[in-house]
Write a protein that holds these residues in place. Structure first.
Motif, PDB file in Angstrom:
ATOM      1  N   UNK A   1     -21.287  -6.783  24.819  1.00  0.00           N
ATOM      2  CA  UNK A   1     -22.072  -7.724  25.725  1.00  0.00           C
ATOM      3  C   UNK A   1     -22.144  -8.911  24.798  1.00  0.00           C
ATOM      4  N   UNK A   2     -21.619 -10.102  25.727  1.00  0.00           N
ATOM      5  CA  UNK A   2     -21.704 -11.433  25.037  1.00  0.00           C
ATOM      6  C   UNK A   2     -21.337 -12.374  25.999  1.00  0.00           C
ATOM      7  N   UNK A   3     -22.121 -13.550  25.796  1.00  0.00           N
ATOM      8  CA  UNK A   3     -21.473 -14.929  26.423  1.00  0.00           C
ATOM      9  C   UNK A   3     -20.385 -15.772  26.127  1.00  0.00           C
TER      10      UNK A   3
ATOM     11  N   UNK B   1     -22.886  -7.854  30.659  1.00  0.00           N
ATOM     12  CA  UNK B   1     -21.977  -8.929  30.909  1.00  0.00           C
ATOM     13  C   UNK B   1     -20.638  -9.085  29.752  1.00  0.00           C
ATOM     14  N   UNK B   2     -19.595  -9.906  29.896  1.00  0.00           N
ATOM     15  CA  UNK B   2     -18.813 -10.383  29.018  1.00  0.00           C
ATOM     16  C   UNK B   2     -17.961 -11.481  29.363  1.00  0.00           C
ATOM     17  N   UNK B   3     -18.510 -12.633  28.995  1.00  0.00           N
ATOM     18  CA  UNK B   3     -17.896 -13.917  29.446  1.00  0.00           C
ATOM     19  C   UNK B   3     -17.146 -14.735  28.440  1.00  0.00           C
ATOM     20  N   UNK B   4     -16.275 -15.626  29.000  1.00  0.00           N
ATOM     21  CA  UNK B   4     -15.627 -16.670  28.070  1.00  0.00           C
ATOM     22  C   UNK B   4     -14.673 -15.885  27.157  1.00  0.00           C
ATOM     23  N   UNK B   5     -14.870 -16.154  25.867  1.00  0.00           N
ATOM     24  CA  UNK B   5     -13.890 -15.343  24.800  1.00  0.00           C
ATOM     25  C   UNK B   5     -14.321 -13.999  24.794  1.00  0.00           C
ATOM     26  N   UNK B   6     -15.255 -13.255  25.189  1.00  0.00           N
ATOM     27  CA  UNK B   6     -15.291 -12.198  25.136  1.00  0.00           C
ATOM     28  C   UNK B   6     -14.411 -11.122  25.781  1.00  0.00           C
ATOM     29  N   UNK B   7     -13.968 -11.254  27.025  1.00  0.00           N
ATOM     30  CA  UNK B   7     -12.987 -10.564  27.477  1.00  0.00           C
ATOM     31  C   UNK B   7     -11.643 -10.432  26.872  1.00  0.00           C
TER      32      UNK B   7
ATOM     33  N   UNK C   1     -16.109 -12.370  33.002  1.00  0.00           N
ATOM     34  CA  UNK C   1     -15.749 -13.726  33.482  1.00  0.00           C
ATOM     35  C   UNK C   1     -15.056 -14.490  32.501  1.00  0.00           C
ATOM     36  N   UNK C   2     -13.986 -15.376  33.155  1.00  0.00           N
ATOM     37  CA  UNK C   2     -13.227 -16.235  32.353  1.00  0.00           C
ATOM     38  C   UNK C   2     -13.430 -17.650  32.771  1.00  0.00           C
ATOM     39  N   UNK C   3     -12.848 -18.569  31.935  1.00  0.00           N
ATOM     40  CA  UNK C   3     -12.993 -19.962  32.138  1.00  0.00           C
ATOM     41  C   UNK C   3     -11.976 -20.591  31.153  1.00  0.00           C
ATOM     42  N   UNK C   4     -11.676 -22.150  31.346  1.00  0.00           N
ATOM     43  CA  UNK C   4     -11.053 -22.803  30.257  1.00  0.00           C
ATOM     44  C   UNK C   4     -11.870 -22.944  28.927  1.00  0.00           C
TER      45      UNK C   4
ATOM     46  N   UNK D   1     -21.892  -4.108  20.171  1.00  0.00           N
ATOM     47  CA  UNK D   1     -21.496  -5.460  19.690  1.00  0.00           C
ATOM     48  C   UNK D   1     -22.018  -6.446  20.728  1.00  0.00           C
ATOM     49  N   UNK D   2     -23.099  -7.300  20.268  1.00  0.00           N
ATOM     50  CA  UNK D   2     -23.737  -8.077  21.283  1.00  0.00           C
ATOM     51  C   UNK D   2     -23.838  -9.555  20.396  1.00  0.00           C
ATOM     52  N   UNK D   3     -23.948 -10.455  21.359  1.00  0.00           N
ATOM     53  CA  UNK D   3     -24.510 -11.962  20.935  1.00  0.00           C
ATOM     54  C   UNK D   3     -23.136 -12.809  20.973  1.00  0.00           C
ATOM     55  N   UNK D   4     -23.310 -14.136  20.980  1.00  0.00           N
ATOM     56  CA  UNK D   4     -22.470 -15.230  20.743  1.00  0.00           C
ATOM     57  C   UNK D   4     -21.423 -14.911  19.660  1.00  0.00           C
ATOM     58  N   UNK D   5     -20.322 -15.589  20.023  1.00  0.00           N
ATOM     59  CA  UNK D   5     -19.124 -15.422  19.113  1.00  0.00           C
ATOM     60  C   UNK D   5     -19.048 -16.835  18.420  1.00  0.00           C
ATOM     61  N   UNK D   6     -19.272 -16.753  17.203  1.00  0.00           N
ATOM     62  CA  UNK D   6     -19.179 -17.974  16.260  1.00  0.00           C
ATOM     63  C   UNK D   6     -18.130 -18.003  15.450  1.00  0.00           C
ATOM     64  N   UNK D   7     -17.618 -18.963  14.833  1.00  0.00           N
ATOM     65  CA  UNK D   7     -16.723 -19.161  13.927  1.00  0.00           C
ATOM     66  C   UNK D   7     -17.251 -18.196  12.727  1.00  0.00           C
TER      67      UNK D   7
END
Length: 248
Positions: free
Chosen positions: A124-126, A154-160, A178-181, A95-101
């Motif tokens: 693997x997703x930003x 990598x798995x960032x932002x909402x991916x975790x 990785x995580x952030x606001x 499962x790869x790519x950005x997570x869109x609505x």
């Protein structure tokens, strides 16, 4: 007794978030009233291409430009803007790519119709849409699907949040998480007071979700202290401490 204990981490973090959000709300409302912009403090974070080390884990978040300093076993090329589900081998899928609505509903439909039935999903997703990540994660957990991250990926932002949903989470020490606001709510033009309400509601939902998945909601302290244009890269020992991977 067990129910009380399970709620304590959420209550503890919610109290800290409430204090943080009250201060943020006051600044935002002041900015709305006086047309002010919040100041930026301190130097900008290094680029994601710079290696991280304990105490130096915040990096600028430009997934379209930079990737972490890792050595993936395969080069995925340019990741798609939306999540793409492909078969890797047997009952293991990627499962790869950005997570869109709307991605959660689409991917869940695909997962339900796959043969053979998925047992493991490699991520693997930003990142992207938090709500879709939570919805997809709940489906993975209810379907008994494991999540995995390979070396150098990598798995960032909402991916975790999707990663957290695995009934078993297999994360290589050379993977990057990785995580952030996050931004919550669909309308970015709401008055600040209503925007803060969206943030509080969204953060509460995320922390309850993490608790349900067996992840320590205290990981949100790392996310809340990192602005959306930066990413906080979790070290392997933090992934263990917060429950993403089991202790040795």
């Amino acid at each position: 007794m067990s129910n009380t204990r399970s709620r304590n981490p959420v209550a503890r973090v919610l109290m800290g978030v409430l204090v943080f959000q009250l201060g943020l709300g006051a600044l935002l409302i002041l900015g709305d009233m006086q047309g002010l912009r919040l100041p930026s403090f301190g130097p900008s974070a290094p680029r994601l291409t710079e290696p991280v080390q304990p105490g130096d884990q915040r990096r600028t978040f430009r997934p379209d430009r930079d990737r972490p300093v890792t050595r993936p076993a395969r080069d995925p090329g340019t990741l798609p803007d939306r999540l793409i589900l492909t078969q890797s081998e047997g009952t293991t899928y990627r499962l790869e790519g950005g997570i869109k609505a709307g991605d959660a509903e689409r991917i869940i439909g695909q997962l339900r119709n796959l043969t053979p039935t998925p047992e493991t999903v490699i991520l693997q997703s930003p990142g992207g849409s938090v709500q879709d990540a939570l919805t997809l994660g709940r489906h993975l957990r209810s379907a008994g699907i494991k999540t995995q991250m390979l070396a150098g990926e990598f798995c960032y932002s909402a991916c975790p949040y999707v990663l957290a949903a695995g009934t078993e989470r297999m994360i290589s020490e050379d993977a990057s998480v990785g995580v952030h606001q996050h931004y919550f709510g669909e309308n970015s033009f709401l008055p600040a007071a209503f925007a803060v309400e969206d943030i509080q509601r969204g953060q509460g939902e995320v922390m309850q979700y993490l608790n349900d998945m067996g992840i320590d909601p205290m990981v949100m302290t790392r996310a809340l202290s990192t602005p959306p244009d930066e990413i906080y890269v979790l070290l392997p020992e933090e992934l263990k401490a917060f429950g993403f991977i089991p202790p040795d």
